[in-house]
Structure formats: C-alpha cells, structure tokens
Write a protein that holds these residues in place. Sequence first.
Motif, PDB file in Angstrom:
ATOM      1  N   TRP A  88       0.828  -1.205   0.000  1.00  0.00           N
ATOM      2  CA  TRP A  88       0.000   0.000   0.000  1.00  0.00           C
ATOM      3  C   TRP A  88       0.862   1.254   0.000  1.00  0.00           C
ATOM      4  O   TRP A  88       1.951   1.278   0.574  1.00  0.00           O
ATOM      5  CB  TRP A  88      -0.926   0.021   1.222  1.00  0.00           C
ATOM      6  CG  TRP A  88      -1.804  -1.178   1.320  1.00  0.00           C
ATOM      7  CD1 TRP A  88      -1.579  -2.311   2.057  1.00  0.00           C
ATOM      8  CD2 TRP A  88      -3.032  -1.397   0.620  1.00  0.00           C
ATOM      9  NE1 TRP A  88      -2.589  -3.209   1.869  1.00  0.00           N
ATOM     10  CE2 TRP A  88      -3.504  -2.680   0.993  1.00  0.00           C
ATOM     11  CE3 TRP A  88      -3.789  -0.631  -0.275  1.00  0.00           C
ATOM     12  CZ2 TRP A  88      -4.694  -3.204   0.497  1.00  0.00           C
ATOM     13  CZ3 TRP A  88      -4.974  -1.153  -0.773  1.00  0.00           C
ATOM     14  CH2 TRP A  88      -5.414  -2.424  -0.383  1.00  0.00           C
ATOM     15  N   ILE A  89       0.324   2.287  -0.649  1.00  0.00           N
ATOM     16  CA  ILE A  89       0.988   3.583  -0.666  1.00  0.00           C
ATOM     17  C   ILE A  89      -0.078   4.674  -0.592  1.00  0.00           C
ATOM     18  O   ILE A  89      -1.211   4.478  -1.056  1.00  0.00           O
ATOM     19  CB  ILE A  89       1.857   3.752  -1.935  1.00  0.00           C
ATOM     20  CG1 ILE A  89       2.722   5.017  -1.848  1.00  0.00           C
ATOM     21  CG2 ILE A  89       0.991   3.786  -3.197  1.00  0.00           C
ATOM     22  CD1 ILE A  89       3.778   5.115  -2.950  1.00  0.00           C
ATOM     23  N   TRP A  90       0.288   5.794   0.015  1.00  0.00           N
ATOM     24  CA  TRP A  90      -0.624   6.943   0.059  1.00  0.00           C
ATOM     25  C   TRP A  90      -0.057   8.037  -0.826  1.00  0.00           C
ATOM     26  O   TRP A  90       1.097   8.445  -0.669  1.00  0.00           O
ATOM     27  CB  TRP A  90      -0.790   7.465   1.484  1.00  0.00           C
ATOM     28  CG  TRP A  90      -1.877   8.497   1.633  1.00  0.00           C
ATOM     29  CD1 TRP A  90      -3.207   8.271   1.838  1.00  0.00           C
ATOM     30  CD2 TRP A  90      -1.733   9.926   1.584  1.00  0.00           C
ATOM     31  NE1 TRP A  90      -3.899   9.456   1.915  1.00  0.00           N
ATOM     32  CE2 TRP A  90      -3.014  10.493   1.762  1.00  0.00           C
ATOM     33  CE3 TRP A  90      -0.641  10.775   1.401  1.00  0.00           C
ATOM     34  CZ2 TRP A  90      -3.234  11.865   1.774  1.00  0.00           C
ATOM     35  CZ3 TRP A  90      -0.855  12.151   1.404  1.00  0.00           C
ATOM     36  CH2 TRP A  90      -2.140  12.679   1.596  1.00  0.00           C
ATOM     37  N   ILE A  91      -0.876   8.482  -1.782  1.00  0.00           N
ATOM     38  CA  ILE A  91      -0.513   9.575  -2.686  1.00  0.00           C
ATOM     39  C   ILE A  91      -1.640  10.593  -2.623  1.00  0.00           C
ATOM     40  O   ILE A  91      -2.796  10.267  -2.922  1.00  0.00           O
ATOM     41  CB  ILE A  91      -0.317   9.071  -4.134  1.00  0.00           C
ATOM     42  CG1 ILE A  91       0.754   7.970  -4.181  1.00  0.00           C
ATOM     43  CG2 ILE A  91       0.057  10.221  -5.057  1.00  0.00           C
ATOM     44  CD1 ILE A  91       0.936   7.345  -5.558  1.00  0.00           C
ATOM     45  N   ASP A  92      -1.327  11.812  -2.238  1.00  0.00           N
ATOM     46  CA  ASP A  92      -2.383  12.796  -1.983  1.00  0.00           C
ATOM     47  C   ASP A  92      -3.288  13.038  -3.182  1.00  0.00           C
ATOM     48  O   ASP A  92      -4.511  13.163  -3.037  1.00  0.00           O
ATOM     49  CB  ASP A  92      -1.781  14.118  -1.494  1.00  0.00           C
ATOM     50  CG  ASP A  92      -0.783  14.730  -2.476  1.00  0.00           C
ATOM     51  OD1 ASP A  92      -0.413  14.058  -3.461  1.00  0.00           O
ATOM     52  OD2 ASP A  92      -0.366  15.885  -2.249  1.00  0.00           O
ATOM     53  N   SER A  93      -2.720  13.083  -4.371  1.00  0.00           N
ATOM     54  CA  SER A  93      -3.509  13.449  -5.551  1.00  0.00           C
ATOM     55  C   SER A  93      -4.643  12.471  -5.830  1.00  0.00           C
ATOM     56  O   SER A  93      -5.723  12.881  -6.266  1.00  0.00           O
ATOM     57  CB  SER A  93      -2.601  13.550  -6.783  1.00  0.00           C
ATOM     58  OG  SER A  93      -1.941  12.320  -7.015  1.00  0.00           O
ATOM     59  N   CYS A  94      -4.423  11.181  -5.563  1.00  0.00           N
ATOM     60  CA  CYS A  94      -5.447  10.198  -5.927  1.00  0.00           C
ATOM     61  C   CYS A  94      -6.067   9.455  -4.745  1.00  0.00           C
ATOM     62  O   CYS A  94      -6.978   8.645  -4.941  1.00  0.00           O
ATOM     63  CB  CYS A  94      -4.887   9.192  -6.935  1.00  0.00           C
ATOM     64  SG  CYS A  94      -3.423   8.304  -6.399  1.00  0.00           S
ATOM     65  N   CYS A  95      -5.607   9.713  -3.537  1.00  0.00           N
ATOM     66  CA  CYS A  95      -6.201   9.053  -2.371  1.00  0.00           C
ATOM     67  C   CYS A  95      -7.183   9.957  -1.630  1.00  0.00           C
ATOM     68  O   CYS A  95      -7.818   9.532  -0.664  1.00  0.00           O
ATOM     69  CB  CYS A  95      -5.112   8.577  -1.412  1.00  0.00           C
ATOM     70  SG  CYS A  95      -4.167   7.156  -2.035  1.00  0.00           S
TER      71      CYS A  95
END
Length: 202
Positions: A88-95
């Motif tokens: 898992w990863i958190w990316i502001d633009s798409c999360c």
Amino acid sequence: MRLLNTKTLRVQEFFTEIPRYAILSHTWEDEEITFQDIQSLITLADTCNGRQLTFDDIQAFLPPTQLKKGYTKVVQACVCARNSAFDWIWIDSCCINKESSAELSEAINSMYQYYEDAVVCYVYLFDVSGKLHPKNPASDFKRSKWFTRGWTLQELLAPEFISFFDKDWTKIGTRWSLRDVISVVTTIPMDVLGRIQLKSTV
C-alpha cells in the motif's frame, strides 16, 4: 484513510487496523491523477489477474483523451513501494476525493499524522537530475521546487524514514545522508535532521 494498492492500483478505505504503507511527497505538475481518475481503472484492476499493473496496461486501456502524464508518476511510485515489499501507498492526488470539501478538510488536518505513521516517505524530485551527486555544488538538488512548497516542512520532519529520488526514479540519498545539504537549503539545523533518524536503512 484511503490507500492505493501498489499492484492493482485500486483504492481501498481503511478505518481501523491500517496496514503498513509508504507515502509519496512530490511537487504537483500538470495532469496529476485524481481520485476519479484512479476509480476509472477499476475494470482494468479486475482483469489484472494478480499481476502488477504497468503504464503500458493503462495506456492500452484508456482512450488517448484520458491518458494523463501523471499516471507515470503513480505507477513508478507503486513500483518503488513494491520493490520494498509495500502493498500500500498513500498519494495525496489520488487518495483524497477533492470533490468533497469535508473529506479534503479532514485530510488536510490529518496530513501530518499520515506522514508520521508511514513506514517510509519517498520524495520524488521531478526537476532533479541524478547525474551529479546532491552534494556537488553544480547539482540542481538545492534548487528543486520541492523545497519551496508550503507542505515541505512537515513532510520533511514527520516521517521516520525519507528517501529522495531524481526525475528518473533513481534513489539519490536519504534525509540522513543528505542532512547537511538539506540543512543549507531549509535552514533546519543539521542536528535536528540527524535526531529524527540516526540512520536510514530503507
């Protein structure tokens, strides 16, 4: 919080028992991938049969009018995370669903916690070439737009581990190994940067 699966590129929401995750820090460019863009890949994710999606998969699936440059950044961030065994990863633009003002406000208020709870933060510098070491006076590392962002301070201090990547996604150092250069750019005392982590092994 929502997290992006690094293999299928499907977004999943977690309320409790949040899994270990990586997080991306980056400068927004043209054609960033939004939550709605990622949702449009659900059908593609369902047909991947457990393998990691590639940019070629996305290019073949989407019509040219929907193919944004930002997909390359998302895919590369996921590849980087997968290579370090992160699902898992958190990316502001798409999360974050920015069409919801309430959700956007909550995410902004939780941002420091998101970065603090991440196992590792990947800093992607789209305007930095890895041809010269960041400590080289001629390197463009110190001139990166990333250092001018309003969010940079908390994204630099909150995570336990930080790795920096150049425009080609080649690792060029960590917060620990580059603490002297970072201190010059940000005016954050080097001993403060050093106390955050004695040595990054990620």
